[in-house]
Design an enzyme around this catalytic site. Structure first.
Site, short mmCIF file in Angstrom:
data_model
loop_
_atom_site.label_atom_id
_atom_site.label_comp_id
_atom_site.label_asym_id
_atom_site.label_seq_id
_atom_site.Cartn_x
_atom_site.Cartn_y
_atom_site.Cartn_z
N ASP A 1 87.62 3.34 45.41
CA ASP A 1 88.83 3.91 44.83
C ASP A 1 88.40 4.28 43.41
O ASP A 1 88.16 3.39 42.59
CB ASP A 1 89.96 2.88 44.79
CG ASP A 1 91.23 3.48 44.20
OD1 ASP A 1 91.12 4.25 43.23
OD2 ASP A 1 92.32 3.17 44.69
N HIS A 2 88.26 5.57 43.14
CA HIS A 2 87.61 5.94 41.87
C HIS A 2 88.40 5.48 40.65
O HIS A 2 87.85 5.35 39.57
CB HIS A 2 87.28 7.43 41.82
CG HIS A 2 88.45 8.31 41.50
ND1 HIS A 2 89.35 8.73 42.42
CD2 HIS A 2 88.86 8.84 40.31
CE1 HIS A 2 90.25 9.49 41.84
NE2 HIS A 2 90.00 9.58 40.55
N HIS B 1 95.45 4.43 44.47
CA HIS B 1 95.32 4.34 43.01
C HIS B 1 96.49 3.55 42.38
O HIS B 1 96.28 2.66 41.58
CB HIS B 1 95.28 5.73 42.37
CG HIS B 1 94.24 6.64 42.97
ND1 HIS B 1 93.05 6.17 43.46
CD2 HIS B 1 94.21 7.98 43.16
CE1 HIS B 1 92.34 7.20 43.93
NE2 HIS B 1 93.03 8.30 43.76
C1 BG6 Z 1 92.27 11.83 44.11
C2 BG6 Z 1 93.33 12.63 44.80
O1 BG6 Z 1 92.07 10.61 44.76
O2 BG6 Z 1 92.68 11.57 42.77
C3 BG6 Z 1 93.62 13.92 44.06
O3 BG6 Z 1 92.91 12.94 46.12
C4 BG6 Z 1 93.94 13.62 42.62
O4 BG6 Z 1 94.70 14.62 44.66
C5 BG6 Z 1 92.88 12.74 41.99
O5 BG6 Z 1 94.03 14.85 41.92
C6 BG6 Z 1 93.30 12.29 40.61
O6 BG6 Z 1 92.23 11.65 40.00
P1 BG6 Z 1 92.11 11.61 38.42
O7 BG6 Z 1 90.92 10.75 38.17
O8 BG6 Z 1 91.93 13.03 37.97
O9 BG6 Z 1 93.39 11.03 37.91
#
Ligand code: BG6
Length: 518
Positions: free
Chosen positions: A206-207, A269
């Protein structure tokens, strides 16, 4: 907004006072990384630039190999050119010709079909070749699944059939979300994974957990004794989590029509952010101690039935509007989207965590595409003092709000009330601010770098565990089901470039509160 910031910066905070809190228990051994989907979008935009940067920072061992696995036949040289082009396009500031020459010699390519058994027999040979025959041959193999999720079962079963999961290599699997479409499919997928790998070999990314500001939540809460005594229902009135994006769905129509906002952002997230804010102190910094506490939070979130979903959630879809002064189309007008689509691009939600710490404290959550700005923050709203001695604060603001800024404002601010200087008796809200950029001279790194390094080291702290994934689906499944069974009327219901539909304001305002960001 008052600008009296109490500056807590100190050069010493970066140099003299830094302490290595966790002794380094893990190290990166020589490895082979096989990237399934090695020439796809994720690999070109994120993974290979991140790996190259890790290399530039001298965080990779002397001996490593990266093998892109994809369906188009091409020689190694052509693959290297593709990846060089991608780094130049997506992370041009990183590119250094000399280092690239050295890095690219470790980059290989193999054509293969994800569903084709024969390809895995060839892969097995290729891995042996890359490992080398010497006494210090590489014995670590990492499989990165940079492929659409429906390929996962085939890839995993084929790896297993060729004895590539638990054979003579120490192997790890990295998988990207989504892990299933609901609890049931997640359980099924986890069973397929568990038949081939032990849970300790599986790294579910989960990034958000790779973001510095998100990792800091645990440090902030449990390394400071002044907040924890207040971190409960006796002192906290409510919590808000906003993950707002101003971009639309980009070129991901097919993906988004099948996914929608709940599966895309809430199930993973947002629930991870919520767990970090709400969890009990872990008994140590071991990955499983932390992951155990998070799972307890997911399991304590009050289950919703259809009636609760109607009462506590608001769905939204963006119509046309303006972002940064430019006209943008509505969701239904985006390329590849059905003009009658009912897919939600926004949600506002009220959750309760039914445990002793949080009983009756609402957690208001909000996320959407094409909102007014790109901002992610968590705000902890403390209760008002029991007696109002000083009249109302000007601007009618709550004095004590602690804001954990996740992005793009990376930092922490604490609001409190002071006497407004002068003859009268007026309460005035001010803030103490900590900024990563200003105080620690830190500029954010792409989260993939941290997560890749942790996986190479074997540190699972920032990765989701099977029971956590299933419990998170358990929280959102009723919302998805309700929305899919009885599509929400009146979509689109918010203009691009705003903070979402009116119903989102009503959700919180009927409780006598309001969104901090608006
Ligand atoms: C991803 C989603 O996991 O997270 C995207 O699939 C979203 O739709 C993105 O735009 C948002 O990531 P960050 O790091 O830009 O907040």
């Amino acid at each position: 907004m008052p600008d009296e910031a109490a500056d807590i910066s100190s050069e010493k905070a970066i140099d003299g006072r830094m302490c290595e809190i966790i002794p380094e228990r893990f190290r990166i051994e020589p490895f082979i990384m096989v990237i399934f989907g090695g020439s796809g979008d994720l690999s070109r935009r994120k993974l290979l630039p991140a790996l190259f940067h890790i290399y530039l920072e001298k965080n990779l061992p002397e001996d490593f190999s990266i093998l892109g696995f994809a369906s188009t036949p091409r020689p190694d040289e052509e693959y290297r050119e593709i990846i060089k082009g991608a780094i130049l396009e997506f992370s041009p500031a990183l590119f250094k010709e000399e280092e690239w020459e050295r890095f690219s010699r470790r980059l290989f390519y193999m054509q293969g079909g994800f569903e084709d058994k024969e390809s895995y027999r060839r892969l097995s040979k290729r891995i042996e070749e890359l490992a080398g025959a010497s006494a210090n041959a590489k014995r670590e193999a990492i499989y990165y699944m940079a492929v659409p999720p429906h390929y996962l079962p085939d890839i995993i079963q084929n790896l297993s059939a060729c004895n590539l999961c638990k054979g003579s290599f120490n192997t790890r699997l990295i998988a990207e979300k989504p892990f299933g479409r609901d609890r049931e499919s997640a359980v099924k997928l986890n069973r397929i994974i568990a038949a081939a790998f032990d849970e300790e070999q599986v790294y579910r990314i989960d990034h958000y957990l790779g973001k510095e500001t998100v990792q800091n939540i645990i440090f902030f809460r449990f390394a400071n004794s002044i907040f924890e005594p207040l971190w409960n229902r006796s002192y906290i009135d409510h919590v808000q989590i906003t993950v707002a994006e101003n971009m639309g769905i980009e070129n991901r129509a097919l993906f988004y029509e099948k996914t929608g906002v709940v599966r895309d952002i809430v199930q993973n997230h947002i629930l991870q952010l919520l767990a970090l804010v709400a969890m009990e102190p872990p008994v140590g910094f071991d990955p499983d101690f932390i992951r155990n506490e998070k799972v307890k939070v997911f399991k304590s979130i009050r289950a919703m039935d259809g009636e609760h979903v109607g009462k506590y959630s608001v769905s939204g879809q963006y119509g046309p509007g303006k972002i940064n002064g430019k006209d943008v189309p509505g969701y239904r007008m985006e390329k590849g989207i059905s003009p009658a689509s009912d897919v939600a691009t926004f949600i506002a939600l009220k959750l309760y965590i039914d445990n002793w710490r949080w009983a009756d404290v609402p957690f208001y959550i909000r996320t959407g595409k094409r909102m007014k700005e790109r901002i992610t923050e968590i705000s902890i709203h403390f209760r008002q003092p029991p007696l109002s001695l000083f009249g109302t604060a000007c601007e009618d603001r709550e004095p004590n709000v602690l804001v954990l800024g996740i992005q793009p404002h990376e930092g922490i601010s604490l609001g409190f009330g002071v006497k407004r200087p002068g003859g009268g008796s007026q309460l005035y809200p001010v803030e103490m601010n900590f900024s990563y950029m200003k105080n620690l001279k830190y500029e954010s790194h792409p989260p993939y770098e941290r997560l890749l390094i942790d996986c190479m080291k074997g540190d699972m702290t920032l990765f989701a565990r099977q029971d956590g994934i299933e419990a998170m689906w358990g929280v959102v499944d009723p919302i998805i089901k309700e929305w899919e069974n009885s599509p929400q009327p009146g979509l689109p219901n918010y203009e691009a470039g705003t903070w979402g539909p009116e119903g989102s304001d009503k959700l919180i305002e009927k409780d006598g509160r309001k969104w901090r960001l608006k």
